[in-house]
Design a protein around this motif. Structure first.
Motif, mmCIF file in Angstrom:
data_model
loop_
_atom_site.group_PDB
_atom_site.id
_atom_site.type_symbol
_atom_site.label_atom_id
_atom_site.label_comp_id
_atom_site.label_asym_id
_atom_site.label_seq_id
_atom_site.Cartn_x
_atom_site.Cartn_y
_atom_site.Cartn_z
ATOM 1 N N LYS A 177 3.190 -8.303 17.536
ATOM 2 C CA LYS A 177 2.233 -7.885 17.736
ATOM 3 C C LYS A 177 2.263 -6.357 17.118
ATOM 4 C CE LYS A 177 -2.307 -7.575 18.978
ATOM 5 N NZ LYS A 177 -2.845 -7.855 20.386
ATOM 6 N N GLN A 178 3.210 -5.579 17.884
ATOM 7 C CA GLN A 178 3.700 -4.265 17.338
ATOM 8 C C GLN A 178 3.963 -4.122 15.928
ATOM 9 O OE1 GLN A 178 7.068 -3.797 20.030
ATOM 10 N NE2 GLN A 178 5.946 -2.518 21.521
ATOM 11 N N ALA A 179 4.531 -4.936 15.232
ATOM 12 C CA ALA A 179 4.956 -5.018 13.863
ATOM 13 C C ALA A 179 3.470 -5.181 13.063
ATOM 14 C CB ALA A 179 5.972 -5.931 13.456
ATOM 15 N N VAL A 180 2.652 -5.807 13.434
ATOM 16 C CA VAL A 180 1.486 -6.254 12.761
ATOM 17 C C VAL A 180 0.616 -5.046 12.921
ATOM 18 C CG1 VAL A 180 -0.646 -7.510 12.683
ATOM 19 C CG2 VAL A 180 1.475 -8.776 12.692
ATOM 20 N N ASN A 181 0.432 -4.503 13.988
ATOM 21 C CA ASN A 181 -0.519 -3.253 14.263
ATOM 22 C C ASN A 181 0.052 -2.008 13.730
ATOM 23 O OD1 ASN A 181 -2.664 -2.545 15.917
ATOM 24 N ND2 ASN A 181 -1.330 -1.025 17.182
ATOM 25 N N ALA A 182 1.402 -2.006 13.717
ATOM 26 C CA ALA A 182 1.911 -0.839 12.761
ATOM 27 C C ALA A 182 1.805 -0.707 11.419
ATOM 28 C CB ALA A 182 3.406 -0.628 13.190
ATOM 29 N N ALA A 183 1.813 -2.210 10.718
ATOM 30 C CA ALA A 183 1.636 -2.331 9.304
ATOM 31 C C ALA A 183 0.106 -2.017 9.047
ATOM 32 C CB ALA A 183 1.963 -3.723 8.967
ATOM 33 N N LEU A 184 -0.653 -2.585 10.025
ATOM 34 C CA LEU A 184 -2.384 -2.315 9.893
ATOM 35 C C LEU A 184 -2.593 -0.756 9.757
ATOM 36 C CD1 LEU A 184 -3.902 -4.724 12.276
ATOM 37 C CD2 LEU A 184 -4.383 -4.362 9.692
ATOM 38 N N LEU A 185 -1.906 0.054 10.712
ATOM 39 C CA LEU A 185 -1.964 1.555 10.609
ATOM 40 C C LEU A 185 -1.576 2.209 9.277
ATOM 41 C CD1 LEU A 185 -0.976 2.179 14.154
ATOM 42 C CD2 LEU A 185 -3.349 2.547 13.419
ATOM 43 N N ALA A 186 -0.478 1.799 8.848
ATOM 44 C CA ALA A 186 0.024 2.404 7.531
ATOM 45 C C ALA A 186 -0.661 1.688 6.200
ATOM 46 C CB ALA A 186 1.591 1.900 7.532
ATOM 47 N N SER A 187 -1.578 0.894 6.275
ATOM 48 C CA SER A 187 -2.226 0.122 5.052
ATOM 49 C C SER A 187 -3.220 0.945 4.556
ATOM 50 C CB SER A 187 -2.495 -1.453 5.671
ATOM 51 O OG SER A 187 -3.702 -1.376 6.501
ATOM 52 N N GLY A 188 -3.854 1.606 5.436
ATOM 53 C CA GLY A 188 -5.086 2.421 5.045
ATOM 54 C C GLY A 188 -6.498 1.501 5.272
ATOM 55 N N ALA A 189 -6.267 0.510 5.703
ATOM 56 C CA ALA A 189 -7.410 -0.347 6.245
ATOM 57 C C ALA A 189 -8.498 0.378 6.952
ATOM 58 C CB ALA A 189 -7.149 -1.851 6.819
ATOM 59 N N PRO A 190 -9.626 0.002 6.678
ATOM 60 C CA PRO A 190 -10.799 0.810 7.703
ATOM 61 C C PRO A 190 -10.745 0.232 8.996
ATOM 62 C CG PRO A 190 -11.709 -0.199 5.616
ATOM 63 C CD PRO A 190 -10.173 -0.712 5.872
ATOM 64 N N ILE A 191 -11.134 0.988 9.862
ATOM 65 C CA ILE A 191 -11.152 0.532 11.462
ATOM 66 C C ILE A 191 -11.639 -0.614 11.710
ATOM 67 C CG2 ILE A 191 -13.186 1.924 11.935
ATOM 68 C CD1 ILE A 191 -9.985 1.305 14.067
ATOM 69 N N GLY A 192 -12.782 -1.254 10.993
ATOM 70 C CA GLY A 192 -13.512 -2.409 11.420
ATOM 71 C C GLY A 192 -12.640 -3.621 10.885
ATOM 72 N N LYS A 193 -11.790 -3.371 9.698
ATOM 73 C CA LYS A 193 -11.041 -4.442 9.207
ATOM 74 C C LYS A 193 -9.891 -4.489 10.360
ATOM 75 C CE LYS A 193 -13.147 -5.123 5.351
ATOM 76 N NZ LYS A 193 -13.909 -6.585 5.208
ATOM 77 N N MET A 194 -9.318 -3.470 10.625
ATOM 78 C CA MET A 194 -8.128 -3.471 11.533
ATOM 79 C C MET A 194 -8.383 -4.034 12.868
ATOM 80 S SD MET A 194 -5.943 -0.209 11.403
ATOM 81 C CE MET A 194 -7.184 1.174 11.199
ATOM 82 N N ASN A 195 -9.848 -3.917 13.466
ATOM 83 C CA ASN A 195 -10.121 -4.298 14.818
ATOM 84 C C ASN A 195 -10.609 -5.890 14.619
ATOM 85 O OD1 ASN A 195 -10.056 -2.087 15.975
ATOM 86 N ND2 ASN A 195 -12.165 -1.549 15.977
ATOM 87 N N THR A 196 -11.073 -6.316 13.301
ATOM 88 C CA THR A 196 -11.218 -8.002 13.349
ATOM 89 C C THR A 196 -10.026 -8.574 13.605
ATOM 90 O OG1 THR A 196 -13.085 -7.361 11.869
ATOM 91 C CG2 THR A 196 -11.815 -9.584 11.555
ATOM 92 N N VAL A 197 -8.802 -8.029 12.999
ATOM 93 C CA VAL A 197 -7.570 -8.699 13.028
ATOM 94 C C VAL A 197 -7.249 -8.355 14.571
ATOM 95 C CG1 VAL A 197 -5.084 -8.371 12.432
ATOM 96 C CG2 VAL A 197 -6.724 -8.185 10.748
ATOM 97 N N ARG A 198 -7.269 -7.475 14.972
ATOM 98 C CA ARG A 198 -6.706 -7.241 16.428
ATOM 99 C C ARG A 198 -7.494 -8.213 17.323
ATOM 100 N NH1 ARG A 198 -7.367 -0.677 16.121
ATOM 101 N NH2 ARG A 198 -5.156 -0.143 15.481
#
Length: 413
Positions: free
Chosen positions: A135-156
């Motif tokens: 979970k930490q690895a996916v979260n860190a990759a999302l934060l570094a990806s430039g994905a908008p917050i809405g996209k990140m939250n959908t994954v989370r």
């Protein structure tokens, strides 16, 4: 105004003050119920929110999870500190205890949920067989990806047992009032803290598509969860029928409070929006062009105000954050233009992963150090502003209504 920078800092301080739960939450609390009341919550402002609740109700039963350094003294509500923006074991253990606390509540019981930005990382209970490390690895990759917050939250949501309405479902059939501080563009309650008390119609397939689009590696456990039936609660689910979600503080209120201060000084205000999104350096270039255009033929000063949540696609090895990167890119785009000063800060006091709110710039910024363009290329905005002494450091502000940006444009010539 010879030096607008102190004024810009006062504007930021006012924006934070308006969103302080101790100043704003009490009016949204109902009379204290006679029966059992359980207070839960998560986010960077949640401990301060709990403190505000007990200032009205007195000691309460409950558990709230906040960021390290953001705890507050409470009389009965337990405050647990955990990691943000990448979750840790402390958050995972506290989330498990929170779920136990609300399990078995009856329809006569009341849950008061206090949700603010940061809850996505602090409420940690991975779905399926996903480990904390995965979970930490996916979260860190999302934060570094430039994905908008809405996209990140959908994954989370789809990788969690608590987000996307699942926390509210766990407390059913108890009555729930969720009080929220918005830190998301558009003030969508389903996006605040990844919506632990709000249903969501997205699918595991949507989450998979986001990870694939941003080329984020999926461990087998994540693949399994995203290939299984959805656990995120649909908006019309009966378990949400006893939930009321209320946003009581939002970026627009803080921006308007700053605008009132500006107008009181006889300065004009131009609102650029409270829900801006996009790559920080790209938005900065657009705002630099707007500031230069506004300056053309200007009779008196004007302040350009904006909020929202910008993102950074990590390209280098520096220490940056969206507000500092915006400020640095703005300075580079303005190239020392006379009469233009700016501030860009996160209202929670933390820009990215750095314990720095943001930075200020002026016509002399580029002259203080010769490596602005290189720092921008390396995503090292915080390093640049630390070297020249123009960081804004607040410490924990105990609230979070996201980015605050103000550009002071003075007439020249």
């Amino acid at each position: 105004m010879n030096d607008p920078l102190p004024f810009l800092r006062r504007l930021f301080d006012r924006a934070v003050e308006v969103a302080d739960p101790m100043q704003s939450l009490a009016g949204y609390l109902p009379p204290k119920p006679d029966g059992r009341l359980v207070v839960i919550g998560a986010g960077k402002a949640s401990a301060r929110m709990a403190e505000a609740v007990e200032a009205v109700y007195g000691p309460c039963e409950g558990l709230v999870i906040t960021r390290y350094g953001y705890g507050r003294p409470c009389q009965g509500i337990e405050i647990v500190e955990a990691a943000h923006p990448v979750p840790d074991a402390a958050g995972m253990a506290a989330t498990a205890r929170m779920l136990e606390l609300v399990a078995g509540l009856g329809e006569d019981d009341i849950v008061l949920a206090l949700i603010s930005g940061g809850a996505s990382a602090l409420l940690v209970q991975p779905a399926g067989e996903i480990s904390l490390e995965e979970k930490q690895a996916v979260n860190a990759a999302l934060l570094a990806s430039g994905a908008p917050i809405g996209k990140m939250n959908t994954v989370r949501k789809h990788l969690s047992r608590v987000k996307g309405g699942q926390l509210a479902a766990a407390a059913h059939p108890a009555q729930m009032l969720a009080l929220m501080i918005s830190d998301v563009p558009g003030d969508d309650p389903a996006m605040i803290g990844s919506g632990p008390t709000v249903g969501d119609a997205s699918t595991p397939g949507d989450a998979r598509a986001i990870l694939e689009a941003h080329e984020i590696e999926m461990p087998a456990s994540v693949e399994a969860v995203l290939g299984a039936p959805r656990q995120v609660v649909m908006p019309g689910d009966a378990r949400l029928s006893t939930v009321e979600n209320v946003i009581y503080a939002a970026p627009s209120q803080s921006l308007e409070a700053a605008a009132e201060m500006i107008r009181a000084e006889g300065v004009a205000v131009r609102m650029l929006g409270d829900a801006l999104e996009g790559e920080a350096r790209d938005v900065a270039a657009e705002h630099a062009a707007l500031a230069l255009k506004a300056q053309d033929g200007l009779d008196g000063p004007v302040v350009l105000l904006s909020g929202g949540e910008l993102t950074v696609t990590r390209r280098g090895d520096g220490v940056g954050g969206p507000n500092a990167e915006y400020a640095l890119a703005l300075a580079v785009a303005l190239d020392g233009a006379a009469g233009i000063h700016a501030i860009a800060c996160d209202t929670d006091g933390v820009d990215g992963a750095a314990e720095v709110a943001g930075a200020v710039i002026g016509p002399g910024t580029l002259g203080k150090a010769g490596d602005a363009a290189q720092a921008l290329a390396r995503n090292d905005a915080h390093g640049f502003f630390e070297r020249i002494g123009d960081q804004v450091v607040t410490g924990p502000t105990l609230t979070n209504v996201n980015d605050f940006r103000a550009i002071f444009v003075s007439p020249v010539g």
